[in-house]
Design a protein around this motif. Structure first.
Motif, short mmCIF file in Angstrom:
data_model
loop_
_atom_site.label_atom_id
_atom_site.label_comp_id
_atom_site.label_asym_id
_atom_site.label_seq_id
_atom_site.Cartn_x
_atom_site.Cartn_y
_atom_site.Cartn_z
N PHE A 31 -9.18 -7.13 0.01
CA PHE A 31 -9.65 -6.44 1.22
C PHE A 31 -8.63 -6.55 2.34
CE2 PHE A 31 -11.58 -6.79 5.41
CZ PHE A 31 -12.24 -5.57 5.52
N ILE A 32 -8.09 -7.76 2.54
CA ILE A 32 -7.11 -7.98 3.61
C ILE A 32 -5.87 -7.13 3.39
CG2 ILE A 32 -5.56 -9.68 4.65
CD1 ILE A 32 -7.74 -11.79 4.09
N MET A 33 -5.37 -7.11 2.14
CA MET A 33 -4.17 -6.33 1.84
C MET A 33 -4.42 -4.83 2.04
SD MET A 33 -1.67 -8.27 1.38
CE MET A 33 -0.70 -6.77 1.27
N SER A 34 -5.60 -4.37 1.60
CA SER A 34 -5.92 -2.95 1.75
C SER A 34 -6.06 -2.58 3.22
CB SER A 34 -7.23 -2.63 1.01
OG SER A 34 -7.09 -2.85 -0.37
N ALA A 35 -6.67 -3.46 4.01
CA ALA A 35 -6.85 -3.20 5.44
C ALA A 35 -5.50 -3.11 6.15
CB ALA A 35 -7.71 -4.29 6.07
N ILE A 36 -4.59 -4.04 5.82
CA ILE A 36 -3.25 -4.02 6.43
C ILE A 36 -2.50 -2.76 6.01
CG2 ILE A 36 -1.00 -5.17 6.49
CD1 ILE A 36 -2.49 -7.83 6.12
N SER A 37 -2.65 -2.40 4.73
CA SER A 37 -1.96 -1.21 4.21
C SER A 37 -2.47 0.06 4.90
CB SER A 37 -2.16 -1.10 2.70
OG SER A 37 -1.45 0.00 2.18
N VAL A 38 -3.78 0.15 5.15
CA VAL A 38 -4.35 1.31 5.83
C VAL A 38 -3.72 1.49 7.20
CG1 VAL A 38 -6.43 2.18 6.96
CG2 VAL A 38 -6.55 1.40 4.61
N VAL A 39 -3.50 0.38 7.90
CA VAL A 39 -2.90 0.43 9.24
C VAL A 39 -1.51 1.07 9.18
CG1 VAL A 39 -2.01 -0.95 11.15
CG2 VAL A 39 -4.20 -1.54 10.10
N PHE A 40 -0.68 0.61 8.24
CA PHE A 40 0.69 1.14 8.13
C PHE A 40 0.70 2.58 7.61
CE2 PHE A 40 1.79 -3.37 8.31
CZ PHE A 40 2.90 -3.32 9.16
N VAL A 41 -0.16 2.88 6.64
CA VAL A 41 -0.22 4.24 6.11
C VAL A 41 -0.72 5.21 7.17
CG1 VAL A 41 -1.33 5.72 4.41
CG2 VAL A 41 -0.48 3.50 3.71
N ALA A 42 -1.70 4.78 7.98
CA ALA A 42 -2.19 5.63 9.06
C ALA A 42 -1.09 5.89 10.09
CB ALA A 42 -3.40 4.98 9.74
N GLY A 43 -0.28 4.87 10.34
CA GLY A 43 0.86 5.04 11.25
C GLY A 43 1.88 6.02 10.69
N ILE A 216 2.43 15.28 3.25
CA ILE A 216 1.69 15.34 1.99
C ILE A 216 1.62 13.95 1.35
CG2 ILE A 216 1.68 16.28 -0.36
CD1 ILE A 216 3.06 18.79 0.82
N ILE A 217 2.77 13.26 1.31
CA ILE A 217 2.83 11.92 0.72
C ILE A 217 1.91 10.96 1.48
CG2 ILE A 217 4.30 9.90 0.32
CD1 ILE A 217 6.63 11.84 -0.18
N ALA A 218 1.95 11.03 2.81
CA ALA A 218 1.12 10.14 3.64
C ALA A 218 -0.36 10.37 3.39
CB ALA A 218 1.46 10.35 5.11
N THR A 219 -0.75 11.64 3.27
CA THR A 219 -2.16 11.97 3.02
C THR A 219 -2.62 11.41 1.68
OG1 THR A 219 -1.90 14.02 4.29
CG2 THR A 219 -3.83 13.85 2.88
N VAL A 220 -1.77 11.54 0.65
CA VAL A 220 -2.10 10.99 -0.67
C VAL A 220 -2.21 9.47 -0.61
CG1 VAL A 220 -1.26 10.70 -3.04
CG2 VAL A 220 -1.05 12.93 -1.90
N MET A 221 -1.29 8.83 0.11
CA MET A 221 -1.32 7.37 0.25
C MET A 221 -2.60 6.91 0.95
SD MET A 221 2.67 6.55 1.25
CE MET A 221 2.48 4.77 1.33
N VAL A 222 -2.99 7.64 2.00
CA VAL A 222 -4.23 7.30 2.71
C VAL A 222 -5.42 7.40 1.77
CG1 VAL A 222 -5.85 8.11 4.48
CG2 VAL A 222 -3.43 7.93 5.02
N ALA A 223 -5.44 8.42 0.91
CA ALA A 223 -6.54 8.60 -0.04
C ALA A 223 -6.65 7.41 -0.99
CB ALA A 223 -6.35 9.90 -0.82
N PHE A 224 -5.51 6.98 -1.53
CA PHE A 224 -5.51 5.84 -2.47
C PHE A 224 -5.93 4.55 -1.78
CE2 PHE A 224 -2.87 8.45 -5.35
CZ PHE A 224 -3.43 8.08 -6.57
N VAL A 225 -5.30 4.24 -0.65
CA VAL A 225 -5.60 2.98 0.03
C VAL A 225 -7.04 2.94 0.51
CG1 VAL A 225 -4.97 1.47 1.95
CG2 VAL A 225 -3.20 2.69 0.72
#
Length: 356
Positions: A31-43, A216-225
């Motif tokens: 959960f912690i890793m996914s939450a941190i990843s969401v922050v960077f991917v959203a950025g 496009i890449i960022a949107t796909v990454m957001v979907a996965f994370v």
């Protein structure tokens, strides 16, 4: 090396989040890793959107910002709807509205006010935004009141939810037309100048083709994370004894809005409080008038209809946030103490939600 620190952390956190998910790590760590990843991917998504908007021009650029600005929250919401976490979806919508109007706006006014005694912004735009937020509150209150008073039954609540959602989406799209086309000059005394200054200061570092590819890449990454994050929520809430309403309203909402939080605060420190107010209030409008209604329609596509009937606690929280935010921004000037008032209300609501 320092120049690419964001890109390095973006890839690193995304890879670790993927390894944690598919390697079945401890759910808390995952959960912690996914939450941190969401922050960077959203950025990353925010940077790509800003770059594409620069090439697309003001009108299309505004539409892209409106569409992708809350992509992380929308995708997380879709994943939650798919898994039937309706209470958490509604809580995250509540939390996003509260977080933007109280936490983001409050921190922006506070830190900006510490550096500049008084900060001014477009009072006309603030008034219109406030009226739109009141519309959102009315739209959320009506289905709940009619259901509680038995004016409508459980079978009708899905119908009224769809009708209200459709009206809100239309109202939001027409607001885009009003603010960016028919009355662009009417709102241009502050907002357009700010946009031009920001475009000049933040000229895109990517070419047009690369910007579109990264979007496009960022949107796909957001979907996965987002999916990885949602998969950990059940175990996370049970392990720490948290309720879905608290996790949705504070944890999911804060993580999904992290990129916008930092952007609004940095702009306030540059004495661009008008842009900060537009980010905070504009994001709340997107959530209330676009993201929430879209999720209602998505739930019907999944064959698991979600209604628009929010709990009394959620309605009270949204109503309080809109009321004090509108009161503070209606005069077109702010100071650090007004920011502190917003943060105080957010803290009160946070403690109350935690104890529910």
């Amino acid at each position: 090396m320092k120049k690419y620190w964001f890109e390095i952390l973006l890839v690193l956190t995304f890879v670790l989040s993927a390894v944690g998910h598919y390697g079945h790590w401890n759910s808390t760590l995952e959960f912690i890793m996914s939450a941190i990843s969401v922050v960077f991917v959203a950025g990353f998504l925010g940077k790509a959107t800003e770059s594409v908007a620069h090439y697309a021009g003001q009108r299309l650029g505004g539409f892209l910002n409106a569409t992708f600005g809350n992509a992380a929250e929308l995708i997380i919401g879709i994943m939650l709807v798919r898994d039937g976490h309706f209470d958490m979806v509604k809580a995250s919508i509540t939390g996003s509205i509260m977080g933007n109007l109280l936490l983001v706006l409050g921190l922006s006014l506070f830190v900006g006010g510490l550096k500049y005694k008084i900060q001014n912004f477009n009072v006309t735009l603030a008034g219109l935004n406030g009226s739109l937020m009141i519309l959102a509150v009315i739209a959320l209150f009506i289905p709940a009141i009619f259901l509680q008073t038995h004016a409508i039954n459980n079978e009708d609540k899905n119908m009224i939810s769809l009708v209200v959602s459709g009206i809100l989406i239309v109202a939001y799209l027409l607001w885009l037309v009003f603010s960016m086309v028919t009355h662009k000059k009417y709102l241009a005394d502050v907002s357009v100048d700010t946009d031009e200054e920001l475009a000049h200061e933040h000229a895109p570092v990517w070419s047009k083709g690369k910007s579109i590819l990264y979007l496009i890449i960022a949107t796909v990454m957001v979907a996965f994370v987002s999916e990885w994050l949602v998969d950990t929520l059940d175990t996370f809430t049970e392990r720490f004894g948290l309720t879905e309403i608290f996790v949705g309203a504070f944890v999911v909402a804060i993580v999904g809005n992290a990129a916008e939080h930092s952007a609004a605060i940095m702009l306030a420190l540059k004495n661009k409080i008008g842009a900060s107010v537009e980010i905070a209030v504009g994001s709340s409008l997107q959530i209330a008038l676009f993201v929430a209604p879209v999720l209602i329609f998505v739930s019907h596509i999944f064959g698991r209809p979600m209604d628009m009937v929010f709990s009394v606690i959620e309605l009270a929280a949204i109503g309080v946030a809109v009321f004090i935010a509108k009161s503070i921004t209606q005069d077109g000037s702010t100071n650090w103490y007004e920011g502190l008032l917003l943060l105080a209300v957010y803290a009160i609501l946070g403690v109350s939600f935690y104890l529910v």
